[in-house]
Design an enzyme around this catalytic site. Structure first.
Site, mmCIF file in Angstrom:
data_model
loop_
_atom_site.group_PDB
_atom_site.id
_atom_site.type_symbol
_atom_site.label_atom_id
_atom_site.label_comp_id
_atom_site.label_asym_id
_atom_site.label_seq_id
_atom_site.Cartn_x
_atom_site.Cartn_y
_atom_site.Cartn_z
ATOM 1 N N ASP A 189 8.710 34.746 22.461
ATOM 2 C CA ASP A 189 7.763 36.041 22.131
ATOM 3 C C ASP A 189 8.738 37.119 22.092
ATOM 4 O OD1 ASP A 189 4.981 35.080 21.676
ATOM 5 O OD2 ASP A 189 4.909 34.402 23.633
ATOM 6 N N ASP A 246 2.524 29.863 16.651
ATOM 7 C CA ASP A 246 1.520 30.625 17.746
ATOM 8 C C ASP A 246 0.780 31.750 17.104
ATOM 9 O OD1 ASP A 246 0.866 31.070 20.359
ATOM 10 O OD2 ASP A 246 2.183 32.633 20.818
ATOM 11 N N HIS A 259 3.816 38.859 16.543
ATOM 12 C CA HIS A 259 2.297 38.295 16.662
ATOM 13 C C HIS A 259 1.700 38.769 17.876
ATOM 14 C CE1 HIS A 259 4.576 34.728 18.169
ATOM 15 N NE2 HIS A 259 3.481 34.688 18.824
#
Length: 1027
Positions: free
Chosen positions: A50, A172, A422
């Site tokens: 991430d 994801d 995201h």
């Protein structure tokens, strides 16, 4: 010492047959062999990193703050590379280029040579290739393209053709957009794989063996050009149960010494064979893919690969000992896709999207469509700023080496790339990470302001007269700007990033009560003064600003150009009294109107009737701002799910309204009429109607959301129209195609609805509308940021604008969605919507054109001067356009930038990158939906074009060299549009001769542009900077 030893060991490894940069064996030919008579299990070693979430992007890279999460991306790459070098059969995929670029910048040349060899051999493969794995609900298509092109550019410059991604990997994000699939197809991808889809949809697909399909990304417009093979991963993006070989996992490793008591090979192999067979029965071919990795895994790659080697060895050994028909191999998503294509099966199709997404009953991830609405608005506004910055750099032909413009722009490009992640624009990050995202954007804007100043210094002066520089005001939305408040005379330069001339309304905060404004030709501009109301004055972030009034006037700006306005304070207050009438509502019904629309208000000061004056058609319109109480719960089961950063779950199906009538103040004047409505001290709305504009502007201000009752709240702007909408409404997909929505309905499975409100919310990136087919009328709302929206009842629309919640939804972020603002009392957020009511046949012309204007708003800049207009206009241009003629009304110049660094096609001069876009859909308008041809030959003022080369959308491959895998589908090889007309979009060939460019509806075409008599190409490595 360690680093020296590490590099030396790699140099020793180079004696093995690792392909050099010149010996390229990448692509499908580099895949490990399969066995056609067996079930082939493609083991895909991967890490999902991430780009910010619980920690900032830098903390994740370095492995800081491991008390929050044990994650350090640099150690993943440090650890994986030796494993790949030691075994040519091993594979690894990497996705997030924001991290890889950081790591690459730290490596020495010897290491870079080794890594290039691994990429050339196909052992290390870049999948997706964007700066991040972007959100799909809250992102605009312009930003999606830019962040992928940024990653593609890095890969192309450093790894050439073997660095070009072939597969999308959205494992994801919390739902999936059809427009994302269309863009991926236009990037030249052969496939897409994702992990999350609605639990009911997944069960249906498992039972019908439709986990893999051909997704029609733009079925009504682009046809097969937008088709993309798409697969749903079986285990989200994690390994099968019991086979997570992360060093911190509780899953058992292979213990394969039979002399030891804990020998477990037989059980491990049995368990894996069962998992493989269970998964295989849900897929169409004898190939399945298993994702062997998860979040930030492979920090100890040896731990993973040692166990994977044993898994492959002992499982494949069963082929000879037990006649097993299961074959394991190291693989990648592209190699898996190639084998599916090779199987020559017929695949099902899909033409809608994967929204909304629920992972269990009562648990719809539709809250994040609105979470952190202020950050969403800032990202949207900053993207417009980035586009203008790149355009001005190109139009002014700033020298990358002298002005350093490429590196300055790169700071904002990278910050915007990170912000599309995201867990960034989605609003699902921790608060301290949200602050970090905003800080990066602010730093990038500051760098781009320097570029704009340099560009203005080239474009504004008529001769050698020096330019005094400009200042920017980032808080105009709350009536705050130092230069307009502190100076009795100043100049405003307003730049239009669109390739069409526009009119635009300006509101400047001032301390005086009367001002004169001179336009670009010295003409007097009509103005109106409006007081700054207490609601605005009391916003904490406005502390220190003095403006008591706003100066309102209309500006005219040429295409890709600027206009200059001189503003000077006048003596006295007579103009304020003359032009503006402010009064408290008396209880008598009243109306505001212009030549397009009228809006009546009832005796309580509420909206009552909206009329289109062209047709005489009316609707009983009522607008208010209401709120749902957020559900509280411990999230142990679906029925106990709480509302949080991801989840929207209201406590009840009817929003809370206000017991007392609103307080209403009206403002009447020659340019704009306003109705200020206070529903409560923390919820206000201004309805504006500007002179001659075919829309109503609705400005909402919400916050600080009260929590004295210990209840979280989800605030929505709601409009009831009484239209016969038949459970149907329409939303945009990332600002492009329009998708039909039907309440409590899913196109591909029978829905068991568990949340009648949240389960009908969809992402609204730029617009939402209702249609009444019986009357032929359409009610359209355009937004200034991404939000969640729905039509919970016929004739009604609602858009969620702000959220403040007191419970975490137990999906990982670990804190409630409770933004407290600068004063810690609760964040106040302000935004705008634009309402249009008219005939369906004319509606697209409004929402397409005005949607573009709303997205790419003009950039205002200010400078101080003591000159009068005559003196100023002698030395400086007061109106200028970068185009010799405007583009056609249905064409938008999506990208105009200097293309720094190595280019795709060799060029001796500094090349440019241009994207042209047809922004109408097929059949939306009888004229504007037709194909159109643009000639680039003599279009620009500051440069002429010598030649162009068409590229893929991501600008990393010549379109003539693009070859995509083709697929057989159940609906045949041809695609039909909404009127069942069969058509195909022709393949584009390398352009020669004429610079005539033809664009079909919704088509984007990308070009490397070489200039006549351009300056020498600058080899600037933009990737040496950080955001």
């Amino acid at each position: 010492m360690y680093r020296t030893t590490f590099v030396v060991s790699f140099l020793l490894c180079l004696c093995r047959a690792i392909p050099t940069p010149e010996e390229k064996q990448c692509g499908y030919v580099s895949c490990n062999a399969v066995k056609d008579d067996m079930i082939n299990v493609h083991l895909v070693p991967h890490t999902h990193d991430d780009v910010g979430w619980l920690k900032t992007v830098d903390q994740y890279y370095y492995g800081a703050r491991n008390d929050i999460q044990n994650a350090g991306v640099q150690y993943v790459l440090d650890s994986v590379i030796p494993e790949l070098v030691n075994d040519p059969s091993k594979r690894f995929i990497y996705v997030e280029i924001a991290f890889f670029a950081r790591w690459w910048r730290e490596q020495e040349d010897n290491m870079k040579t080794v890594v290039k060899g691994l990429v050339n051999s196909g052992q290390l493969e870049f999948i997706l290739g964007g700066w991040c794995m972007n959100d799909e609900a809250s992102t605009h298509y312009n930003a999606i393209i830019d962040q992928h092109a940024l990653g593609f550019e890095f890969l192309r410059q450093n790894f050439g053709g073997c660095g070009r991604p072939r597969i999308g990997w959205q494992v994801d994000p919390f739902g999936h957009s059809r427009e994302q699939a269309s863009l991926f197809a236009q990037f030249g991808f052969d496939g897409l794989f994702f992990g999350r889809l609605d639990y009911q949809d997944k069960n249906h697909r498992l039972n019908t063996t439709t986990m893999e399909m051909l997704w029609h990304g733009s079925p009504d417009n682009l046809g097969e050009k937008s088709d993309l093979f798409t697969g749903v991963l079986y285990n989200l993006y994690q390994p099968p149960g019991g086979f997570d070989f992360n060093q911190y996992s509780s899953d058992e490793p292979f213990m394969d010494d039979p002399r030891l008591h804990d020998y477990n090979v037989d059980k491990k192999v049995d368990d894996f064979l069962k998992a493989a067979k269970d998964q295989a029965k849900y897929y169409k071919t004898n190939h399945i893919m298993m994702t062997m990795g998860s979040d930030f895994e492979y920090q100890n790659a040896h731990h993973w690969y040692k166990n994977l080697d044993k898994l492959i060895h002992y499982t494949n050994k069963r082929q000879t000992t037990d006649n097993s028909k299961i074959n394991l191999l190291y693989s990648t998503p592209s190699c898996y896709t190639y084998q599916l294509n090779r199987a020559n099966k017929t695949w099902p199709t899909k033409s809608d999207d994967f929204y909304p997404y629920a992972y269990r009953e009562h648990s719809f991830m539709t809250g994040y469509f609105t979470s952190r609405a202020a950050l969403k608005g800032y990202i949207r506004e900053t993207n417009a700023f980035l586009q203008a910055c790149r355009q001005l750099d190109a139009l002014a032909r700033l020298a990358p080496d002298f002005h350093n413009s490429s590196l300055k722009i790169q700071v904002l490009r990278e910050a915007m790339g990170v912000a599309q992640h995201h867990d960034a624009v989605s609003g699902t990050e921790k608060q301290q990470v949200a602050y970090d995202y905003a800080m990066r954007l602010a730093n990038g804007r500051s760098e781009c302001q320097k570029v704009m100043n340099d560009a203005m210094g080239q474009l504004v002066p008529k001769g050698s007269e020096g330019f005094m520089g400009v200042f920017f005001c980032d808080l105009l939305n709350i009536s705050a700007c130092s230069i307009t408040e502190q100076n009795k005379q100043f100049v405003m330069i307003v730049y239009n990033p669109l390739s069409h001339s526009i009119d635009h309304w300006v509101r400047l905060p001032v301390i005086g009560s009367a001002y004169s404004v001179s336009g670009p030709s010295g003409e007097a501009i009509e103005t109106q003064m409006i007081p700054v109301f207490k609601r605005t004055q009391n916003i904490p972030e406005r502390k220190g600003y003095m403006a008591k009034n706003e100066l309102v006037f209309r500006v005219e700006i040429p295409a890709l150009g600027y206009s200059t306005y001189m503003i000077k304070m006048s003596e006295g207050t007579h103009m304020l009294r003359k032009t503006t009438n402010v009064r408290r509502f008396s209880g008598e019904p009243f109306a505001i109107k212009n030549k397009h629309m009228s809006l009546k208000f009832d005796s309580n000061g509420n909206w009552d009737k909206l009329t289109d004056l062209h047709t005489g058609q009316s609707v009983d319109a009522r607008s208010d701002i209401v709120y749902y109480h957020g559900m509280a719960g411990n999230c142990s089961q679906g029925k106990f799910q709480s509302s949080g950063a991801y989840i929207f779950r209201p406590n009840g199906t009817t929003p809370q309204t206000w017991t007392d009538p609103p307080t209403v103040v009206t403002v009447d004047g020659p340019l704009v009429n306003e109705v200020h409505t206070e529903f409560s001290p923390w919820v206000t709305q201004v309805t504006r109607q500007y002179k001659d504009e075919p829309y109503l502007e609705v400005e909402w201000t919400v916050g600080p959301i009260t929590i004295v009752d210990k209840m979280g709240k989800e605030v929505v702007v709601r409009v009831n129209t009484g239209m016969k909408s038949d459970a149907t409404f329409y939303t945009d997909a990332n600002g492009r195609d329009i998708i039909k929505r039907v309440r409590n309905f899913r196109k591909t499975w029978n829905l068991n609805q568990t949340e009648s409100v949240a389960g009908n919310y969809y992402p609204v990136n730029s617009r939402i509308f209702l249609r009444d087919e019986s009357s032929g009328m359409q009610f359209t709302v355009l937004t200034d940021r991404s939000q969640g929206g729905a039509s919970i009842q016929d004739g009604q629309l609602e858009l969620m604008v702000h959220r403040r919640l007191l419970y975490d939804d137990s999906l990982g972020v670990g804190e409630p969605m409770n933004e407290t603002g600068s004063d810690k009392q609760g964040l106040i957020i302000r935004g705008k919507m634009y309402v249009h009511f008219g005939q369906i046949s004319d509606a697209a012309k409004f929402h397409r054109e005005f949607g573009l204007r709303t997205y790419l708003t003009p950039i205002t800049a200010f400078t101080k001067t003591d000159m009068n207009y005559q003196d100023y206009s002698m030395f400086y241009n007061t109106m200028w356009s970068g185009l010799k003629q405007e583009l056609p009304a249905n064409i938008h110049m999506l990208t105009l930038e200097q293309w720094g660094g190595p280019t795709l096609t060799p060029s001796q001069t500094q090349p440019y990158l241009i994207r042209l876009e047809h922004f109408y859909e097929n059949g939306e308008d009888p004229q504007l939906s037709l194909p159109v041809t643009v000639n680039l030959q003599d279009l620009f003022v500051t440069f002429n074009i010598a030649s162009i080369e068409e590229l893929t959308l991501g600008a990393n491959l010549a379109i003539a060299d693009l070859q995509r895998l083709s697929w057989n589908t159940v609906d045949g090889d041809l695609v039909t549009d909404k009127n069942n007309n069969v058509y195909k979009v022709e393949n584009r060939q390398k352009l020669k001769g004429s610079l005539d460019i033809t664009l079909n509806p919704m088509e984007i075409r990308t070009f490397q542009v070489n200039l006549k008599d351009g300056p020498p190409r600058q080899n600037v490595d933009k990737f040496t900077v950080f955001s």
